[in-house]
Structures are given as structure tokens and as C-alpha cells.
Design a protein around this motif. Structure first.
Motif, short mmCIF file in Angstrom:
data_model
loop_
_atom_site.label_atom_id
_atom_site.label_comp_id
_atom_site.label_asym_id
_atom_site.label_seq_id
_atom_site.Cartn_x
_atom_site.Cartn_y
_atom_site.Cartn_z
N ALA A 186 -8.97 -3.61 -10.74
CA ALA A 186 -7.53 -3.08 -10.03
C ALA A 186 -7.50 -4.19 -8.79
CB ALA A 186 -7.58 -1.74 -9.71
N VAL A 187 -8.50 -4.35 -8.05
CA VAL A 187 -8.68 -5.29 -6.85
C VAL A 187 -8.20 -6.63 -7.13
CG1 VAL A 187 -9.68 -6.35 -5.02
CG2 VAL A 187 -10.17 -3.87 -5.51
N SER A 229 0.13 -16.06 -8.08
CA SER A 229 0.66 -17.52 -7.50
C SER A 229 -0.01 -17.63 -5.99
CB SER A 229 2.17 -17.48 -7.52
OG SER A 229 2.65 -16.17 -6.83
N VAL A 230 0.10 -16.48 -5.23
CA VAL A 230 -0.55 -16.60 -4.09
C VAL A 230 -1.81 -15.92 -3.94
CG1 VAL A 230 -0.38 -16.29 -1.40
CG2 VAL A 230 1.68 -17.01 -2.87
N ALA A 231 -3.09 -16.49 -3.73
CA ALA A 231 -4.06 -15.58 -3.83
C ALA A 231 -4.26 -14.94 -2.45
CB ALA A 231 -5.17 -16.58 -4.06
N ILE A 232 -4.81 -13.81 -2.74
CA ILE A 232 -4.77 -12.73 -1.47
C ILE A 232 -6.47 -12.24 -1.32
CG2 ILE A 232 -4.30 -10.63 -0.39
CD1 ILE A 232 -1.54 -10.92 -1.90
N PRO A 233 -7.22 -12.31 -0.31
CA PRO A 233 -8.53 -11.92 -0.40
C PRO A 233 -8.67 -10.57 -0.71
CG PRO A 233 -7.77 -13.45 1.74
CD PRO A 233 -6.40 -13.10 1.00
N PRO A 234 -9.61 -10.07 -1.46
CA PRO A 234 -9.86 -8.60 -1.63
C PRO A 234 -9.89 -7.85 -0.57
CG PRO A 234 -11.30 -10.10 -2.92
CD PRO A 234 -10.76 -10.88 -2.05
N ALA A 235 -10.60 -8.20 0.65
CA ALA A 235 -10.45 -7.49 1.86
C ALA A 235 -9.16 -7.14 2.40
CB ALA A 235 -11.35 -8.10 2.89
N GLU A 236 -8.06 -8.05 2.37
CA GLU A 236 -6.99 -7.94 2.86
C GLU A 236 -6.21 -6.77 1.61
OE1 GLU A 236 -2.89 -10.49 3.48
OE2 GLU A 236 -4.70 -11.22 3.62
N VAL A 237 -6.43 -7.01 0.58
CA VAL A 237 -5.84 -5.97 -0.72
C VAL A 237 -6.15 -4.60 -0.11
CG1 VAL A 237 -5.84 -5.23 -2.88
CG2 VAL A 237 -5.78 -7.61 -2.19
N LEU A 238 -7.57 -4.40 -0.09
CA LEU A 238 -8.04 -3.01 0.32
C LEU A 238 -7.38 -2.42 1.82
CD1 LEU A 238 -12.01 -3.29 -0.56
CD2 LEU A 238 -9.94 -2.15 -1.95
N ASP A 239 -7.32 -3.47 2.65
CA ASP A 239 -6.67 -3.07 3.90
C ASP A 239 -5.44 -2.47 3.91
OD1 ASP A 239 -8.93 -3.37 5.38
OD2 ASP A 239 -8.32 -5.49 6.02
N THR A 240 -4.58 -3.40 3.05
CA THR A 240 -3.25 -3.08 2.60
C THR A 240 -2.95 -1.74 2.15
OG1 THR A 240 -2.43 -5.49 2.67
CG2 THR A 240 -1.20 -3.83 1.96
#
Length: 327
Positions: free
Chosen positions: A22-23, A30-41
Motif C-alpha cells: 500500500a505504501v 510519475s513523481v516519486a514520493i518518499p514513504p515517510a512523506e506518504v505516512l505523514d500525509t
């Protein structure tokens, strides 16, 4: 049924894999997002403190992943229940015409240029209508013999597929949209869509999981199960209605995603065991995992459609079943 250490380890591993997938499903694109930022969001969204820059995660990628988890779980549970009620490892949720019925409704809705919110509702109605026709054709008195139901499902599915083809030929300008639907598409998933699918999926799959013990008894054969006090015909009808309701809701919003309901429950049965009391819940986790990974592969490669990925996986698996299983 209690869990021994081996099964507990498998369950924990599966849950962790689902969370990891899921993470990754949200982070990769197309734009990579750090997993830590995903969890924060996600945490900010749950607490109601989203920022403007969180839109790409919360409103675009996360609903797609959640829908993949929901639909994958739904198709896998329904497939496992159908394999149990028909005592056939080659059964899947589309056995009684749900997919063909949904395709007719979606095609008609697209060709009529209905608002996007109405197309899934029409698709769901035609999917459930197809199942009702199949039940009517397959009924023998007060009984629903599995062989008659399967044959009726083949007839209804073939007829509705012909109707869909006719509609496509009449509206060639919308053929691409219809094709995308028939191959499964999660790209337009939204929180509103999830809210529409969730009640039907929860009710349908909840009923099926609750019937796990009864499905186990049914594996002994109709006569033996009846002698043990199991209302076989009512059970078969209830499983068909619950599975068809959940499947129709899922495919109406995401299109026809093939083979998930065939691959997952059979694989889980081989690894975990045949008891439906554990088979169905574990299949829900495994199905969600498979569809998230398949969708991730589809949108990061030229395969594009998630249904293409699941078909490429499911085709060889189906051939393996044909060689391995006597039906």
C-alpha cells in the motif's frame, strides 16, 4: 480455529506485505514520493489537517490504492465462496454472468453519455439482473443444481457478450472507453466511489465469511450436508446472492478485472488449508495485496491496464489448474 506459530508467522508476514504494498502503491508514480512523506500525509488526512500539497497523495493515489485493496479482497472472498459452494476450484466470481452483465450496463451508459456517477449504477443493475436470469434458467423446481447454474451462466454470459459487442459496433467512437472498462481500470477511483462500493462489499463478504463453517460442511456433499442439518439449497442461494452483490458493486466501479477471484483463493487453499473459516479472510488480504501490486505494475510499465496484468498472471495459472485438478 486457533493459529499455531507457523500460521501466525504467515499471517503477520501477509499483513506486513499488504501494508508495504500500500505504501509503495502511493509512493511510486510519475513523481516519486518518499514513504515517510506518504505516512505523514495519511496521518494528517486522518486527523483532518491536510495541506494543499497533500492533494496528489490523499485525493489521487491513496483512493486508487484503497480501491485496489477493497476490490482485490472482494473478488478473492467471492471467488473462494464460489469455489466452495460449487465444489470446483475453477469457479470464479464471474461464473454466473456478473461480468457480462456489468459490461452491458457500462457500455450502454457510456454510449448514452450518461453522467459518470450513473454509469456504475446502471452497470451494477445489469450485473445483478444477469445473475437473476441465470438463477431463473438454472432452477429446477425448488433446487439450484450446480451444473445447471454453471451452464445457465455460460449461456447468459455469451448472450450478453454478444450484446456488448453489438453496442460497441454501434458506437465506435466510445470503443476505447469500453475496452478500458473490460480490462479493468482503477485510475478514476475516488473516495466517493469507495464509499459507494464499501457497503455492498462489506455486507456481501461479511455474509460469506460468516458462512465459512457451512461451506466446510458442504464439501462433504449435498446428501451428507443435508443429513447433518444443513439447508443446502438455501445456503447455495444465499452464497450466490451475497457474492453476486459484492462482485457487482466492485466491477461496476473498476471494470472487469479477471482471474483475481480464481488465483488467490486457490493459492491460499494450497498454502493455508481448505477450511473456509480461515480461507476467506486470508484470501481477502492476499487479494488486496495482489491487486495493489498488479496495479502498480500496470501504471509503471507499458501494460497500462490492471486487467492485462492479472490476465497475464492468471492465464498460465488457469492452465496449471486444468492439468492439476480433476473437475
Amino acid at each position: 480455529m486457533g493459529l499455531n506459530s507457523g500460521r501466525l508467522a504467515l499471517l503477520v508476514t501477509l499483513v506486513l506485505l499488504v501494508l508495504l504494498a500500500a505504501v509503495l502503491g502511493v509512493a511510486v508514480g510519475s513523481v516519486a514520493i518518499p514513504p515517510a512523506e506518504v505516512l505523514d500525509t495519511v496521518l494528517r488526512g486522518l486527523s483532518g489537517h491536510l495541506r494543499e500539497e497533500d492533494t496528489i497523495i490523499w485525493d489521487i493515489r491513496l483512493p486508487r490504492v484503497v480501491m485496489a485493496l477493497l476490490v482485490g479482497a472482494c473478488l478473492s472472498v467471492c471467488g473462494g465462496a464460489f469455489q466452495g459452494v460449487f465444489r470446483n476450484p475453477l469457479a470464479d466470481p464471474y461464473l454466473l454472468g456478473v461480468a457480462s452483465g456489468a459490461a452491458v450496463g457500462a457500455t450502454a451508459g457510456l454510449l448514452l453519455d450518461l453522467p459518470r456517477g450513473l454509469v456504475p449504477l446502471l452497470s451494477m443493475l445489469t450485473a445483478l439482473g444477469a445473475v437473476l436470469v441465470t438463477l431463473g434458467l438454472g432452477r429446477a423446481g425448488r433446487r439450484y443444481p450446480p451444473t445447471r447454474l454453471i451452464l445457465a451462466g455460460v449461456v447468459v454470459g455469451s448472450f450478453l457478450s454478444a450484446v456488448t459487442t453489438f453496442l460497441i459496433m454501434r458506437g465506435e467512437d466510445r470503443a476505447r472507453e469500453v475496452l478500458a472498462y473490460t480490462l479493468g481500470d482503477l485510475s478514476f477511483a475516488s473516495w466517493a466511489d469507495i464509499a459507494q462500493v464499501l457497503p455492498y462489499a462489506a455486507v456481501g463478504c461479511g455474509v460469506l465469511v460468516a458462512l465459512g463453517r457451512a461451506l466446510d460442511l458442504l464439501q462433504l456433499g449435498d446428501l451428507t450436508a443435508s443429513s447433518l442439518g444443513l439447508p443446502v439449497e438455501r445456503l447455495r442461494l444465499l452464497v450466490i446472492v451475497a457474492a453476486s452483490l459484492a462482485t457487482a458493486a466492485a466491477v461496476s466501479y473498476t471494470g472487469v478485472i479477471g482471474f483475481v477471484g480464481l488465483i488467490v483463493p486457490h493459492t491460499v487453499r494450497l498454502i493455508w488449508g481448505p477450511s473456509h473459516r480461515t480461507l476467506l479472510p486470508i484470501s481477502a488480504l492476499a487479494g488486496g495485496l495482489l491487486l495493489v501490486l498488479a496495479d502498480l505494475l500496470a501504471r509503471t510499465t507499458p501494460l497500462y491496464q490492471v486487467g492485462i496484468v492479472t490476465t497475464l498472471l492468471g492465464g498460465p495459472f488457469f492452465l496449471y489448474l486444468l492439468r492439476r485438478v480433476k473437475v
